[in-house]
Motif scaffolding. Structure first.
Motif, PDB file in Angstrom:
ATOM      1  N   THR A 232       0.810  -1.221   0.000  1.00 31.07           N
ATOM      2  CA  THR A 232       0.000   0.000   0.000  1.00 31.07           C
ATOM      3  C   THR A 232       0.845   1.275   0.000  1.00 31.07           C
ATOM      4  O   THR A 232       0.530   2.241  -0.681  1.00 31.07           O
ATOM      5  CB  THR A 232      -0.925   0.027   1.239  1.00 31.07           C
ATOM      6  N   ASP A 286      -4.522   6.528  -1.423  1.00 29.49           N
ATOM      7  CA  ASP A 286      -3.237   5.832  -1.280  1.00 29.49           C
ATOM      8  C   ASP A 286      -3.238   4.577  -2.146  1.00 29.49           C
ATOM      9  O   ASP A 286      -4.198   4.314  -2.868  1.00 29.49           O
ATOM     10  CB  ASP A 286      -2.906   5.528   0.188  1.00 29.49           C
TER      11      ASP A 286
ATOM     12  N   GLU B  94     -11.819  11.306   4.685  1.00 28.66           N
ATOM     13  CA  GLU B  94     -12.468  12.373   3.924  1.00 28.66           C
ATOM     14  C   GLU B  94     -13.586  11.761   3.088  1.00 28.66           C
ATOM     15  O   GLU B  94     -13.539  10.576   2.772  1.00 28.66           O
ATOM     16  CB  GLU B  94     -11.435  12.910   2.922  1.00 28.66           C
ATOM     17  N   TYR B 112      -5.523  12.799   6.485  1.00 28.05           N
ATOM     18  CA  TYR B 112      -4.890  11.491   6.652  1.00 28.05           C
ATOM     19  C   TYR B 112      -3.380  11.629   6.453  1.00 28.05           C
ATOM     20  O   TYR B 112      -2.917  11.925   5.370  1.00 28.05           O
ATOM     21  CB  TYR B 112      -5.535  10.527   5.648  1.00 28.05           C
ATOM     22  N   ALA B 114       0.050   9.581   6.968  1.00 30.98           N
ATOM     23  CA  ALA B 114       0.579   8.235   7.225  1.00 30.98           C
ATOM     24  C   ALA B 114       1.563   8.215   8.393  1.00 30.98           C
ATOM     25  O   ALA B 114       1.636   7.245   9.139  1.00 30.98           O
ATOM     26  CB  ALA B 114       1.227   7.686   5.969  1.00 30.98           C
ATOM     27  N   PRO B 143      -9.271   4.967   2.395  1.00 24.70           N
ATOM     28  CA  PRO B 143      -7.887   4.638   2.026  1.00 24.70           C
ATOM     29  C   PRO B 143      -7.369   3.446   2.822  1.00 24.70           C
ATOM     30  O   PRO B 143      -7.627   3.350   4.027  1.00 24.70           O
ATOM     31  CB  PRO B 143      -7.104   5.909   2.376  1.00 24.70           C
ATOM     32  N   GLY B 145      -4.438   2.523   3.861  1.00 26.20           N
ATOM     33  CA  GLY B 145      -3.466   2.795   4.918  1.00 26.20           C
ATOM     34  C   GLY B 145      -4.124   3.012   6.272  1.00 26.20           C
ATOM     35  O   GLY B 145      -3.564   2.665   7.315  1.00 26.20           O
ATOM     36  N   MET B 146      -5.337   3.561   6.262  1.00 27.10           N
ATOM     37  CA  MET B 146      -6.007   3.829   7.533  1.00 27.10           C
ATOM     38  C   MET B 146      -6.386   2.547   8.263  1.00 27.10           C
ATOM     39  O   MET B 146      -6.691   2.573   9.457  1.00 27.10           O
ATOM     40  CB  MET B 146      -7.252   4.697   7.313  1.00 27.10           C
TER      41      MET B 146
END
Ligand code: SF4
Lengths: 475, 217
Positions: A232, A286, B94, B112, B114, B143, B145-146
């Motif tokens: 990711t 992302d 968002e 957000y 990272a 996303p 990554g969250m």
């Protein structure tokens, strides 16, 4: 990795003498066998599940060309870039080229056995790219400059103390000099160090547990979440996969996931099962801008074309290792290459050739436990036997064993002589039998008697008893 | 870089065809077989009783709270933050429905980042009863990554979106006719490792805590 399977006997002696290793192997075996048993108890019909798993994989293999093309179509339609690699060196070149193209300095890696198989880390290092293993177990063996010794638990051979020492030696440069004792502290420190690496890496490389023809997706199964960060955060995601990883559809993945988690770690499902389909969409916040797939043959098509083709059903769960008495006493490194245990004893000679790995098919007692636990019902003992046959036909194997086999064959062809020889044998053995029916020392079999007693024959042979019975009945 | 090893591709497929062609199976058959399973019309099995789902969540080490409407969400997140003595900002995605909630004075951001993400609250699309799994689909409002960067991941799930098994998820996605997202995450409990002496340690590279907030209206 340079194969060391040729010196199998030497490796074995070293492993058996290694006290720490023996300790680790014992705990490992207990935990893994126990966990699997508990997990399969919860399924009403685990046997049916195994049968279905076998059928899915076998069906896919018999239409492999079709499903590969289907995958190619769907994967590229989603913007993925597919690369076919005939062998390890082609695969390495493709990956190194992608990294160079992006001017990569560091690469974060998820756990991947095929990555080990093609020796990607060495190739990256040579090209000036730093490969960073992110799975905790893989990270530990990378620090120790060793190879993984189990396909699911790479550092199963390491004790906690050894890991503590490794961390204190290698983590000083990050300013970590606290003395650690607990597992939780070790994990926390690794997490902290690794986080910076994840955030700064240019490329992420992961393996694949399954490739889905229906959708062009890659499925990665992990517990730590490292595979997801690898795929990711960096701008480029490269997947390395053997071409046998393909399955027809998403429903097949569901079924195989049920088998995989239970057989590997005794979990119904691992913490993370992730499906990646192409690079990030334009609107996403992302995800990688490019997704590459390196589909690797490296001997698999030859395997498909041989009597060993059932081996391609393997989903790399590790259950056969955990249940193998040979693996349990010598550990993974003794096998000398990437794949250990029963699956390794088939795969290593199949990929590297019998010359390179001739002893491995013989490191098996044919007890059959591996086959009985394999989630896709691979008849491992049968495959090992056919490798032995191949070996004999090729005039390979040790001179003594070939000689012994020839003598045995002569007797076996002449029942009378066989009968006489076994009776004589029993008589001779009775001369050296100590009390309690066991033999402490046996000429020609010192390897056996040096660590345990040889059971003495109990009375007469089956043939003689049979004859006596028959005579009695006739009277 | 596409197709720059066309030769290897052809060679590999050629070798495979030596084996597969012998069985004389026409392509048509296989694709029909494949489509059969894809089109399987069987209905989607929704779960109305939460009991099994809740006990599975507990088994895998997730914590749960059940609220009766979205308005209670703010209070619930507040409580979680207070209980765990979290001092940083909570991040919500968002463009998501979570953004429409009135978070009052709460320390919540939609930025957000990272590198500094400690707590995130995100929406799950579905839950799977069989394993206590949450299904998260990547999108501009979700996303990936969250789901992996924070130490605390709070997942909001509507109780009407819990299905029996993973197969039901595929049925729903197929019925939806939309393209698959880049990432589908099936999340079952917090991240973990057993790499050191088989001691299961919660909180490896992903979240150390997984808290599921079920909206049961
Ligand atoms: S051979 Fe079977 S048991 Fe062994 S790793 Fe492969 S799938 Fe698992």
């Amino acid at each position: 990795m340079q194969p060391l399977s040729r010196q199998f006997k030497k490796n074995v002696a070293k492993s058996i003498a290694d006290k720490e290793l023996q300790k680790s192997l014992l705990t490992a075996k207990k935990c893994l066998v126990h966990n699997r048993l508990n997990a399969i108890k919860l399924v009403t019909d685990f046997e049916l599940l195994r049968e279905k798993g076998k059928q899915i994989k076998q069906h896919t293999l018999s239409h492999l060309d079709y499903y590969l093309e289907e995958f190619e179509k769907n994967f590229t339609a989603q913007g993925g870039q597919l690369h076919w690699a005939k062998d390890a060196s082609e695969a390495r070149k493709i990956i190194v080229d992608i990294c160079k193209h992006h001017d990569a300095k560091t690469v974060v890696k998820g756990k991947s056995m095929v990555g080990e198989e093609i020796g990607i880390n060495e190739a990256l290092e040579e090209a000036g790219v730093e490969p960073i293993e992110t799975d905790l177990g893989e990270y530990i063996v990378q620090l120790a400059n060793e190879a993984p010794s189990h396909i699911i638990v790479p550092c199963v051979h390491k004790t906690r103390q050894q890991i503590i020492d490794l961390f204190s030696k290698h983590h000083k440069k990050y300013g970590c000099d606290k003395k650690l004792t607990e597992v939780s502290e070790l994990v926390a420190e690794a997490r902290k160090i690794m986080r910076t690496k994840f955030l700064n890496a240019d490329v992420g490389i992961t393996g694949a547990n399954f490739l889905v023809a229906e959708t062009g997706s890659t499925v990665v199964v992990t517990n730590e979440g490292n595979g997801d960060l690898c795929s990711t955060l960096p701008k480029v995601h490269i997947v390395t996969a053997g071409l046998e990883k393909i399955v027809p559809g998403l429903d097949d993945v569901s079924l195989l996931v049920r088998l995989l988690g239970r057989s590997a770690t005794g979990q119904e499902i691992t913490a993370y099962t992730s499906f990646f389909t192409g690079p990030k969409r334009d609107v996403d916040l992302d995800g990688p801008e490019e997704m590459h797939m390196v589909l690797i043959d490296n001997g698999r098509t030859d395997l498909l074309n041989s009597e060993l083709n059932e081996m391609l059903r393997c989903i790399r769960c590790g259950a056969c290792l955990n249940h193998c008495p040979v693996y349990g006493s010598i550990g993974g490194h003794a096998y000398g290459w990437v794949y250990p245990g029963p699956m390794g004893a088939v795969l290593t000679p199949a990929i590297l050739g019998l010359e390179e790995a001739g002893d491995l098919p013989n490191a098996c007692t044919l007890n059959g436990r591996c086959e009985s636990v394999c989630p896709v019902k691979i008849p491992l003992p049968k495959l090992l036997r056919s490798l032995r046959v191949r070996q004999f036909k090729k005039n390979q194997g040790s001179k003594t064993s070939r000689f012994a086999l020839k003598i045995w064959a002569q007797f076996a062809k002449h029942p009378k002589a066989y009968h006489w020889a076994s009776n004589t044998g029993i008589y001779l053995l009775s001369l050296i039998t100590a009390r309690k029916g066991s033999i402490k020392f046996l000429p020609l079999a010192r390897g056996w008697t040096s660590s345990r007693n040889f059971p003495a024959p109990q009375g007469k042979t089956f043939q003689s008893l049979w004859l006596e019975q028959k005579e009695k009945k006739c009277e | 870089m596409n197709n720059n090893n066309q030769n290897s591709r052809d060679e590999i497929l050629e070798k495979i065809r030596c084996v597969t062609e012998k069985k004389e199976i026409s392509k048509l058959n296989i694709s029909e077989e494949l489509n059969q399973s894809m089109k399987e019309k069987a209905k989607i099995n929704y779960v109305s009783d939460l009991k099994l789902f809740l006990s599975k969540l507990k088994d895998v080490g997730a914590t749960v709270s059940i609220i009766s409407n979205t308005n209670e969400l703010v209070k619930e997140v507040h409580q979680y933050v207070a209980k765990n003595q979290i001092k940083t900002t909570v991040t919500i995605p968002e463009n998501s429905t979570l953004q429409d909630i009135d978070w009052n004075e709460a320390d919540v951001t939609t930025q957000y980042d990272a590198e500094s993400l400690i707590v995130s609250v995100t929406n799950a699309s579905m839950g799977i009863e069989e394993t206590g799994t949450l299904v998260l689909l990547s999108s501009p409002s979700s996303p990936t990554g969250m789901n992996f960067l924070p130490e605390h991941h709070l997942i909001v799930l509507n109780s009407t979106n819990i299905v029996k098994s993973m197969e039901d998820v595929w049925k729903l996605l197929r019925a939806d006719k939309r393209e698959l997202p880049r990432t589908i995450n099936l999340i079952t409990g917090p991240s973990r490792t057993a790499d050191i002496e088989y001691e299961i340690e919660i909180g490896a590279h992903g979240p150390k805590k997984l808290h599921v907030i079920i909206i049961n209206e």
